[in-house]
Design an enzyme around this catalytic site. Sequence first.
Site, short mmCIF file in Angstrom:
data_model
loop_
_atom_site.label_atom_id
_atom_site.label_comp_id
_atom_site.label_asym_id
_atom_site.label_seq_id
_atom_site.Cartn_x
_atom_site.Cartn_y
_atom_site.Cartn_z
N CYS A 46 0.86 -1.18 0.00
CA CYS A 46 0.00 0.00 0.00
C CYS A 46 0.90 1.22 0.00
O CYS A 46 1.58 1.51 0.99
CB CYS A 46 -0.92 0.03 1.22
SG CYS A 46 -1.90 1.56 1.31
N MET A 104 -4.54 5.16 -5.50
CA MET A 104 -3.66 4.36 -4.66
C MET A 104 -2.22 4.81 -4.90
O MET A 104 -1.83 5.09 -6.03
CB MET A 104 -3.79 2.88 -5.01
CG MET A 104 -5.23 2.34 -4.94
SD MET A 104 -6.23 2.73 -6.40
CE MET A 104 -5.68 1.45 -7.53
#
Length: 393
Positions: free
Chosen positions: A104, A317
């Site tokens: 992430c 993201m």
Amino acid sequence: MKFPPQKKIAATYMRGGTSKGVFFKLDDLPEDAQVAGVARDQLLLRVIGSPDPYAKQIDGMGGATSSTSKTVILAKSQQAEHDVDYLFGQVSIDQPFVDWSGNCGNLTAAVGSFAISHGLVDASRIPENGICTVRIWQKNIEKTIIAHVPITHGQVQETGDFELDGVTFPAAEVQIEFLDPADDGDDGGAMFPTGHVVDELDVPEIGSFQATFINAGIPTIFLNAEELGYVGTELQDHINSDPAALARFETIRAYGAVQMGLIQHISEAASRQHTPKIAFVAPAKTYQASSGKSVDAEQIDLLVRALSMGKLHHAMMGTAAVAIGTAAAIPGTLVNLAAGGGEREAVRFGHPSGTLRVGAQAMKDENGQWQVKKAIMSRSARVLMEGFVRVPQ
């Protein structure tokens, strides 16, 4: 009937970039959850509140979106010349699994801050005032990430005036460097797993699409918005309120994952929701972001919309931004062409919440293969709550 009391586990709830997650020190976890396996996965599922057939995660720390159903486990690094080992778990909202297949990028911004505050970075490396360079080993993808964390009076500086589209309030800027972001491992192969910057992706009963498959930051499938029937200015509701569109994207993603060599059969995609990502691009156009502000075509190089865990992301993201910056730097990719083609070392793209700039420098090696040594972007992070989470045994 008597039931056992809840477990009490030290944890910190943090925002990093446009995501939120529950952060743990490895040695604070129960002993059976300090190693990979069923016990760890079951613990993290219960912490977040999954699987939840209502898709709300009411009985847990999750926020019922891919951006808020995340967990992080950190430990003093076992790698030479690194400070902290960073393991990321993307928790499914309605299914009983944790996806460990990728990083992430947004929560990466919080890793350095947590590591400094929790004694994972040697005190000798932390200045009284200035910038602390935290060397992160990202265990999921086995890559080095450098976080530049501001320090004031020996403490992490969280407040500031840096504004990040997709985050309501300003905070201190944290610059992140993703070193050698292209995947050079066995899981999908080189930066371009097919050996081409553009491929034809055939999806039975749906259609045939031009696609750029890239392993950089996170495995990503880029498509042209126009071929999908979109213009590139779509916001979340336009896509997420259309179950047929979401099902089509998931089918395309599954076939793309097979073509990238990430899975052997499309059925495997259901248990690998975190990777690959799927995104669509278009030339720059003026549009109104989800906050209501206008994004002018002159401000950006192209438009990008990306899906995460089966839904259109509200912003972008961080790992997908790395993929965007890398692909934009390489002539001939769909991302590069949407940005106008040619050579570039940075790109500013429009996403549903606004804009983001990411830089990457690409070059060819002696074998004629594209190499990217670094991708850079700025995020922010802060502690939202710290103490303990409680988990029913």
